[in-house]
Design a protein around this motif. Structure first.
Motif, PDB file in Angstrom:
ATOM      1  N   TRP A 248      59.863 162.586 136.767  1.00  0.00           N
ATOM      2  CA  TRP A 248      58.678 162.547 135.917  1.00  0.00           C
ATOM      3  C   TRP A 248      58.315 161.124 135.497  1.00  0.00           C
ATOM      4  O   TRP A 248      57.236 160.894 134.944  1.00  0.00           O
ATOM      5  N   LEU A 249      59.190 160.166 135.748  1.00  0.00           N
ATOM      6  CA  LEU A 249      58.977 158.793 135.299  1.00  0.00           C
ATOM      7  C   LEU A 249      57.663 158.179 135.801  1.00  0.00           C
ATOM      8  O   LEU A 249      56.932 157.579 134.999  1.00  0.00           O
ATOM      9  N   PRO A 250      57.298 158.299 137.091  1.00  0.00           N
ATOM     10  CA  PRO A 250      56.014 157.711 137.521  1.00  0.00           C
ATOM     11  C   PRO A 250      54.826 158.263 136.742  1.00  0.00           C
ATOM     12  O   PRO A 250      53.955 157.501 136.300  1.00  0.00           O
ATOM     13  N   PHE A 251      54.785 159.569 136.557  1.00  0.00           N
ATOM     14  CA  PHE A 251      53.673 160.164 135.826  1.00  0.00           C
ATOM     15  C   PHE A 251      53.662 159.711 134.371  1.00  0.00           C
ATOM     16  O   PHE A 251      52.600 159.428 133.808  1.00  0.00           O
ATOM     17  N   ILE A 252      54.815 159.618 133.753  1.00  0.00           N
ATOM     18  CA  ILE A 252      54.891 159.179 132.355  1.00  0.00           C
ATOM     19  C   ILE A 252      54.398 157.740 132.228  1.00  0.00           C
ATOM     20  O   ILE A 252      53.588 157.423 131.344  1.00  0.00           O
TER      21      ILE A 252
ATOM     22  N   GLU B 133      47.541 159.286 147.641  1.00  0.00           N
ATOM     23  CA  GLU B 133      48.539 159.506 148.699  1.00  0.00           C
ATOM     24  C   GLU B 133      49.555 158.371 148.766  1.00  0.00           C
ATOM     25  O   GLU B 133      50.740 158.611 149.013  1.00  0.00           O
ATOM     26  N   THR B 134      49.116 157.134 148.533  1.00  0.00           N
ATOM     27  CA  THR B 134      50.055 156.006 148.509  1.00  0.00           C
ATOM     28  C   THR B 134      51.029 156.163 147.350  1.00  0.00           C
ATOM     29  O   THR B 134      52.233 155.910 147.500  1.00  0.00           O
ATOM     30  N   GLY B 135      50.509 156.589 146.203  1.00  0.00           N
ATOM     31  CA  GLY B 135      51.390 156.854 145.059  1.00  0.00           C
ATOM     32  C   GLY B 135      52.420 157.914 145.387  1.00  0.00           C
ATOM     33  O   GLY B 135      53.599 157.779 145.069  1.00  0.00           O
ATOM     34  N   GLN B 136      51.988 158.980 146.054  1.00  0.00           N
ATOM     35  CA  GLN B 136      52.933 160.028 146.438  1.00  0.00           C
ATOM     36  C   GLN B 136      53.987 159.470 147.393  1.00  0.00           C
ATOM     37  O   GLN B 136      55.176 159.794 147.263  1.00  0.00           O
ATOM     38  N   ALA B 137      53.582 158.636 148.345  1.00  0.00           N
ATOM     39  CA  ALA B 137      54.541 158.051 149.294  1.00  0.00           C
ATOM     40  C   ALA B 137      55.555 157.162 148.573  1.00  0.00           C
ATOM     41  O   ALA B 137      56.764 157.268 148.809  1.00  0.00           O
ATOM     42  N   ILE B 138      55.058 156.314 147.699  1.00  0.00           N
ATOM     43  CA  ILE B 138      55.950 155.403 146.967  1.00  0.00           C
ATOM     44  C   ILE B 138      56.898 156.192 146.065  1.00  0.00           C
ATOM     45  O   ILE B 138      58.105 155.923 146.025  1.00  0.00           O
ATOM     46  N   PHE B 139      56.363 157.177 145.351  1.00  0.00           N
ATOM     47  CA  PHE B 139      57.199 157.936 144.423  1.00  0.00           C
ATOM     48  C   PHE B 139      58.146 158.886 145.158  1.00  0.00           C
ATOM     49  O   PHE B 139      59.226 159.184 144.661  1.00  0.00           O
ATOM     50  N   ASN B 140      57.764 159.347 146.347  1.00  0.00           N
ATOM     51  CA  ASN B 140      58.709 160.112 147.172  1.00  0.00           C
ATOM     52  C   ASN B 140      59.916 159.252 147.503  1.00  0.00           C
ATOM     53  O   ASN B 140      61.060 159.699 147.396  1.00  0.00           O
TER      54      ASN B 140
END
Length: 166
Positions: free
Chosen positions: A4-8, A120-127
């Motif tokens: 949850w850290l990226p979203f926070i 999508e880049t955020g999802q890739a980085i956070f994955n």
């Protein structure tokens, strides 16, 4: 909790930008930041919702902690989630045109591409960073872009008829 850290952290960024525009009395811009936050809530949280029934039929591969789809418009990928990705970005397109009313189709297209690529880049980085567990899908870039363009075009048409929206 780490997932949850990226979203926070991004939520704190959006909150600070909302506060900054609130203090500067730029109320329209606050809606833009809230729209960005909403899109991040839908895409950068570790909660996944699959709206399609043929997920196994999509040509994909696993890399950097996530599932990647690089072949666009596969038959199995045009499901309810495909259409939901368009619908979820229409409000952001409307907010883009509402805030920057001099914009036209080429800027709508750039804003749409920026929106889709950012999500999508955020999802890739956070994955890769926190094992978010989200799909990185070229179809999402295309559908997010289309949603922003549709939303901006709708607001542009509304602004033509209702001057108070400019």
């Amino acid at each position: 909790m780490i997932r949850w850290l990226p979203f926070i952290l991004v939520s704190l960024l959006w909150a600070s930008l909302c506060l900054k525009d609130l203090l500067a009395h730029r109320y329209r811009r606050i809606w833009w930041w809230l729209g960005c936050w909403g899109l991040n809530a839908l895409t950068w949280t570790p909660i996944t919702i699959t709206l399609g029934s043929s997920v196994g039929d999509i040509s994909s591969f696993e890399w950097a902690g996530g599932t990647w789809v690089l072949i666009p418009l596969q038959r199995a990928s045009i499901d309810l989630s495909f259409w939901a990705n368009i619908v979820m970005t229409v409000p952001q397109g409307m907010l883009f045109q509402f805030n920057w009313s001099q914009s036209r189709w080429h800027r709508w297209l750039l804003a749409g591409l920026a929106t889709g690529l950012t999500l999508e880049t955020g999802q890739a980085i956070f994955n890769a960073g926190v094992h978010l567990g989200r799909w990185v899908d070229i179809n999402d870039v295309l559908t997010n872009c289309l949603g922003v363009v549709i939303g901006a075009a709708c607001m542009w048409e509304l602004q033509r008829h209702f001057r108070w929206l400019k």
